[in-house]
Design a protein around this motif. Structure first.
Motif, PDB file in Angstrom:
ATOM      1  N   LEU A   1      -0.125  -5.471   1.343  1.00 53.69           N
ATOM      2  CA  LEU A   1       0.618  -4.270   0.971  1.00 53.69           C
ATOM      3  C   LEU A   1       1.907  -4.606   0.225  1.00 53.69           C
ATOM      4  O   LEU A   1       2.205  -4.011  -0.808  1.00 53.69           O
ATOM      5  N   LYS A   2       2.679  -5.548   0.731  1.00 52.94           N
ATOM      6  CA  LYS A   2       3.959  -5.914   0.110  1.00 52.94           C
ATOM      7  C   LYS A   2       3.747  -6.439  -1.307  1.00 52.94           C
ATOM      8  O   LYS A   2       4.455  -6.038  -2.239  1.00 52.94           O
TER       9      LYS A   2
ATOM     10  N   LYS B   1       1.986   7.055  -7.051  1.00 53.46           N
ATOM     11  CA  LYS B   1       2.341   5.664  -6.809  1.00 53.46           C
ATOM     12  C   LYS B   1       1.596   5.076  -5.615  1.00 53.46           C
ATOM     13  O   LYS B   1       1.106   3.942  -5.674  1.00 53.46           O
ATOM     14  N   ILE B   2       1.491   5.820  -4.541  1.00 49.94           N
ATOM     15  CA  ILE B   2       0.803   5.322  -3.350  1.00 49.94           C
ATOM     16  C   ILE B   2      -0.664   5.057  -3.651  1.00 49.94           C
ATOM     17  O   ILE B   2      -1.223   4.034  -3.234  1.00 49.94           O
TER      18      ILE B   2
ATOM     19  N   LYS C   1       2.678  -3.526  -3.584  1.00 53.55           N
ATOM     20  CA  LYS C   1       3.801  -2.629  -3.862  1.00 53.55           C
ATOM     21  C   LYS C   1       4.750  -3.256  -4.883  1.00 53.55           C
ATOM     22  O   LYS C   1       5.161  -2.596  -5.849  1.00 53.55           O
ATOM     23  N   ASP C   2       5.072  -4.532  -4.698  1.00 49.90           N
ATOM     24  CA  ASP C   2       5.962  -5.213  -5.635  1.00 49.90           C
ATOM     25  C   ASP C   2       5.354  -5.284  -7.030  1.00 49.90           C
ATOM     26  O   ASP C   2       6.031  -5.067  -8.034  1.00 49.90           O
TER      27      ASP C   2
ATOM     28  N   GLU D   1       5.422  -1.806  -8.629  1.00 49.21           N
ATOM     29  CA  GLU D   1       6.789  -1.422  -8.994  1.00 49.21           C
ATOM     30  C   GLU D   1       7.310  -2.237 -10.179  1.00 49.21           C
ATOM     31  O   GLU D   1       8.120  -1.742 -10.941  1.00 49.21           O
TER      32      GLU D   1
ATOM     33  N   ARG E   1      -4.555  -2.875  -4.326  1.00 49.05           N
ATOM     34  CA  ARG E   1      -5.012  -3.673  -3.178  1.00 49.05           C
ATOM     35  C   ARG E   1      -6.529  -3.793  -3.161  1.00 49.05           C
ATOM     36  O   ARG E   1      -7.070  -4.849  -2.855  1.00 49.05           O
TER      37      ARG E   1
ATOM     38  N   ILE F   1      -0.932   1.861  -5.603  1.00 47.73           N
ATOM     39  CA  ILE F   1      -0.791   0.681  -4.736  1.00 47.73           C
ATOM     40  C   ILE F   1      -2.090   0.437  -3.970  1.00 47.73           C
ATOM     41  O   ILE F   1      -2.559  -0.707  -3.874  1.00 47.73           O
ATOM     42  N   LYS F   2      -2.695   1.504  -3.443  1.00 51.16           N
ATOM     43  CA  LYS F   2      -3.966   1.356  -2.727  1.00 51.16           C
ATOM     44  C   LYS F   2      -5.049   0.797  -3.642  1.00 51.16           C
ATOM     45  O   LYS F   2      -5.811  -0.089  -3.249  1.00 51.16           O
TER      46      LYS F   2
END
Length: 87
Positions: free
Chosen positions: A74-75, A59-60, A78-79, A82, A67, A63-64
């Motif tokens: 980041l927020k 997951k991380i 992440k949203d 998810e 981006r 997200i990276k």
């Protein structure tokens, strides 16, 4: 129908009272921030790559990568990730 109108009148009356109180105290109404735009969504192979990372439990890293592809914060990334895969 009538209940909605009555509530609208009450809210309007409260707004008027609040405006009068703020004027009496010399308080200016805060500026309303413009609504935030939805974060950009990667096109083509970008989402396939993100989905593959999520299926691997990374997951991380997803997200990276999101981006990197979109340039969002980041927020927001992440949203978005998810929402795509809430587990």
């Amino acid at each position: 129908m009538f209940a909605n109108r009555r509530l609208e009148r009450k809210v309007d009356a409260l707004h008027l009272k609040l405006d009068l109180i703020m004027a009496q105290l010399g308080i200016e109404a805060p500026a309303v921030a413009p609504p935030r735009a939805a974060p950009p969504v990667p096109r083509g192979d970008g989402m396939v790559e993100i989905d593959a990372l999520l299926m691997q439990g990374r997951k991380i890293h997803a997200i990276k990568r999101y981006r990197e592809l979109t340039g969002c914060g980041l927020k927001e990334a992440k949203d978005a990730v998810e929402r795509r895969y809430p587990y």
